[in-house]
Design an enzyme around this catalytic site. Structure first.
Site, PDB file in Angstrom:
ATOM      1  N   GLY A  54       0.863  -1.179   0.000  1.00 25.42           N
ATOM      2  CA  GLY A  54       0.000   0.000   0.000  1.00 25.42           C
ATOM      3  C   GLY A  54       0.903   1.234   0.000  1.00 25.42           C
ATOM      4  O   GLY A  54       1.858   1.313   0.786  1.00 25.42           O
ATOM      5  N   ARG A  90      10.171  -0.997  -5.051  1.00 26.25           N
ATOM      6  CA  ARG A  90       8.896  -1.029  -5.786  1.00 26.25           C
ATOM      7  C   ARG A  90       8.765   0.281  -6.576  1.00 26.25           C
ATOM      8  O   ARG A  90       8.870   1.365  -5.992  1.00 26.25           O
ATOM      9  CB  ARG A  90       7.707  -1.204  -4.824  1.00 26.25           C
ATOM     10  CG  ARG A  90       7.696  -2.581  -4.143  1.00 26.25           C
ATOM     11  CD  ARG A  90       6.336  -2.926  -3.573  1.00 26.25           C
ATOM     12  NE  ARG A  90       5.378  -3.279  -4.592  1.00 26.25           N
ATOM     13  CZ  ARG A  90       4.062  -3.405  -4.357  1.00 26.25           C
ATOM     14  NH1 ARG A  90       3.566  -3.174  -3.149  1.00 26.25           N
ATOM     15  NH2 ARG A  90       3.241  -3.746  -5.330  1.00 26.25           N
ATOM     16  N   GLN A 203      -5.823  -8.817  -2.477  1.00 21.80           N
ATOM     17  CA  GLN A 203      -5.808  -7.835  -1.380  1.00 21.80           C
ATOM     18  C   GLN A 203      -7.209  -7.582  -0.837  1.00 21.80           C
ATOM     19  O   GLN A 203      -7.366  -7.044   0.257  1.00 21.80           O
ATOM     20  CB  GLN A 203      -5.202  -6.507  -1.869  1.00 21.80           C
ATOM     21  CG  GLN A 203      -3.689  -6.506  -2.004  1.00 21.80           C
ATOM     22  CD  GLN A 203      -3.244  -6.851  -3.409  1.00 21.80           C
ATOM     23  OE1 GLN A 203      -3.948  -7.549  -4.140  1.00 21.80           O
ATOM     24  NE2 GLN A 203      -2.076  -6.381  -3.797  1.00 21.80           N
ATOM     25  N   ASP A 243      -1.849   4.673  -6.141  1.00 24.07           N
ATOM     26  CA  ASP A 243      -0.411   4.556  -5.872  1.00 24.07           C
ATOM     27  C   ASP A 243       0.364   5.750  -6.399  1.00 24.07           C
ATOM     28  O   ASP A 243       1.475   6.027  -5.964  1.00 24.07           O
ATOM     29  CB  ASP A 243       0.135   3.271  -6.487  1.00 24.07           C
ATOM     30  CG  ASP A 243      -0.429   2.075  -5.750  1.00 24.07           C
ATOM     31  OD1 ASP A 243      -1.540   1.633  -6.104  1.00 24.07           O
ATOM     32  OD2 ASP A 243       0.216   1.624  -4.792  1.00 24.07           O
ATOM     33  N   ASN A 253      -3.501   2.944 -10.087  1.00 29.48           N
ATOM     34  CA  ASN A 253      -3.861   2.132  -8.917  1.00 29.48           C
ATOM     35  C   ASN A 253      -3.772   0.663  -9.304  1.00 29.48           C
ATOM     36  O   ASN A 253      -3.457   0.316 -10.452  1.00 29.48           O
ATOM     37  CB  ASN A 253      -5.273   2.503  -8.428  1.00 29.48           C
ATOM     38  CG  ASN A 253      -5.594   1.891  -7.073  1.00 29.48           C
ATOM     39  OD1 ASN A 253      -4.768   1.943  -6.154  1.00 29.48           O
ATOM     40  ND2 ASN A 253      -6.761   1.298  -6.924  1.00 29.48           N
TER      41      ASN A 253
HETATM   42  O1  MRU Z   1       0.488  -3.862  -4.640  1.00 31.21           O
HETATM   43  P1  MRU Z   1      -0.119  -3.177  -3.457  1.00 31.21           P
HETATM   44  O2  MRU Z   1      -0.933  -4.087  -2.585  1.00 31.21           O
HETATM   45  O3  MRU Z   1       0.901  -2.397  -2.669  1.00 31.21           O
HETATM   46  O4  MRU Z   1      -1.122  -2.123  -4.095  1.00 31.21           O
HETATM   47  C1  MRU Z   1      -1.876  -1.298  -3.259  1.00 31.21           C
HETATM   48  C2  MRU Z   1      -2.843  -0.465  -3.981  1.00 31.21           C
HETATM   49  O5  MRU Z   1      -2.948  -0.489  -5.181  1.00 31.21           O
HETATM   50  C3  MRU Z   1      -3.663   0.507  -3.180  1.00 31.21           C
HETATM   51  O6  MRU Z   1      -4.916   0.707  -3.755  1.00 31.21           O
HETATM   52  C4  MRU Z   1      -2.916   1.836  -3.125  1.00 31.21           C
HETATM   53  O7  MRU Z   1      -1.617   1.660  -2.661  1.00 31.21           O
HETATM   54  C5  MRU Z   1      -3.605   2.822  -2.252  1.00 31.21           C
HETATM   55  S1  MRU Z   1      -3.410   2.380  -0.572  1.00 31.21           S
HETATM   56  C6  MRU Z   1      -4.107   3.506   0.443  1.00 31.21           C
END
Ligand code: MRU
Length: 365
Positions: A54, A90, A203, A243, A253
């Site tokens: 996240g 990342r 998720q 993101d 996102n």
């Molecule tokens: O790959 P992830 O689980 O880190 O991706 C997370 C997301 O896409 C969330 O929607 C984004 O980080 C917003 S979190 C408040």
């Protein structure tokens, strides 16, 4: 937010010995496991392999990492090395770059003897700010839900769809997309959440777990169900996280968000994005051309992770024929024209350069 009735953050310092602890998300929702992160390698692995995940939480974790490294070796070389290693973990969530830039620009000018204390305070500041930003997103987003609720027959819930986990597990606390939902629920508004599974890493299971811990009614659906539910009037509003959002309001996102936005547009359903300001990339205008999209391992596609039949063991189950080619882009971009509005800590604005600049005149580059 709540874990078995007790308030938790997703990352914190141990009250006794000051160690950095995380809720290790590899095992949720099946097992509550707390991990301690110490070395640079611990932190980099935790971010890369998604023990924490996240965008806002990735940024906060990086700040805690810099604090831990400065306590061991406050030299210029150690600072630059830690920033470089973390930056490579990342690529898409801009909060990582934002947090590292903030740490580096505040710590580098200091004498090395001052860096450890300053870095420790800065990590707490980043974490506390994140909590406050998300709380305010909730306060503004609550009004959207309240308005929809007023149009419903007495007691009928507002049906909110969300994608991925943009909940408190993806931040330090509150979550972004979930903060308006928690605020609405706590204000006594009837709400029901459609939780997208969010293949490949599911998720949505994290979102279902945290909503369940708070008592918020929800239903877990496969990603492909969204269009059907929207066509049948079962979704009143979509709220997702992001993101990285460009200065022009293009929203990057979790993969699949774009398809949700298309279906919402076709059905005239408002599609909102909860956007903390550290997730705005003021240097980028064109989401499709300028945002690096993380490509993750094909194992996430060919296998599914979950609880085994005996209820205790967690296992990976293979779903594809051996040797199948896989593709795993982890994020996509929703063009600003498909976004009804951006819910920020300063209020709600259009997904446009003008909308963001009006709320953040002090940040526009
Ligand atoms: O790959 P992830 O689980 O880190 O991706 C997370 C997301 O896409 C969330 O929607 C984004 O980080 C917003 S979190 C408040």
């Amino acid at each position: 937010m709540l874990v078995n009735g007790t308030h938790h953050r997703s990352i914190w310092r141990d009250a006794q010995n000051g160690a950095v602890r995380i809720l290790d998300q590899r095992w949720l929702p099946h097992r509550i496991d707390i991990a301690t992160l110490k070395s640079l390698d611990d932190f980099a692995t935790a971010i890369r392999d998604m023990w924490v995940r996240g965008a806002p939480l990735i940024g906060a974790t990086a700040a805690y990492c810099i604090a831990e490294q400065m306590a061991r070796d406050p030299s210029d070389a150690a600072l630059v090395h830690a920033v470089d290693v973390l930056n490579a973990t990342r690529p898409t969530a801009v909060n990582l770059r934002w947090a590292l830039h903030r740490c580096q620009s505040e710590l580098q000018p200091l004498d090395p003897t001052q860096r450890s204390d300053a870095a420790r305070a800065l990590a707490e500041e980043v974490a506390d700010e994140d909590v406050e930003i998300n709380r305010n997103i909730g306060v503004h987003g609550l009004e959207l839900i309240r308005k929809i609720s007023a149009t419903k027959p007495d007691g009928a819930p507002v049906n909110i769809m969300t994608h991925c986990n943009a909940g408190w597990l993806a931040t330090v606390d509150w979550g972004t997309a979930t903060s308006p939902i928690y605020h609405a629920y706590d204000a006594g508004l009837p709400v029901h959440v459609w939780v997208d599974e969010t293949r490949p890493r599911n998720q949505g299971a994290l979102t279902a777990w945290e909503l369940g811990q708070h008592g918020v009614p929800h239903t877990y659906v496969v990603d492909n169900a969204g269009g059907h539910l929207m066509q049948h009037g079962q979704v009143d509003i979509l709220i997702t996280g992001t993101d990285r959002t460009t200065a022009s309001g293009d929203v990057c996102n979790k993969i699949g968000t774009y398809l949700k936005a298309l279906a919402a547009h076709d059905n005239g359903i408002p599609f909102y994005v909860a956007l903390p300001s550290p997730t705005i990339d003021w240097t980028a205008q064109d989401g499709l051309g300028e945002i690096p999209i993380e490509e993750r391992s094909g194992d996430e596609i060919s296998q599914i992770h979950g609880r085994g039949p005996d209820g205790t063991d967690l296992a990976n189950v293979t779903v594809t024929p051996e040797g199948t080619n896989t593709g795993n882009p982890a994020f996509d971009v929703t063009p600003n024209r498909l976004v009804t509005g951006l819910i920020t800590e300063r209020g709600i604005c259009d997904a446009s350069a003008g909308g963001l600049a009006a709320l953040f005149p002090d940040r526009v580059e």
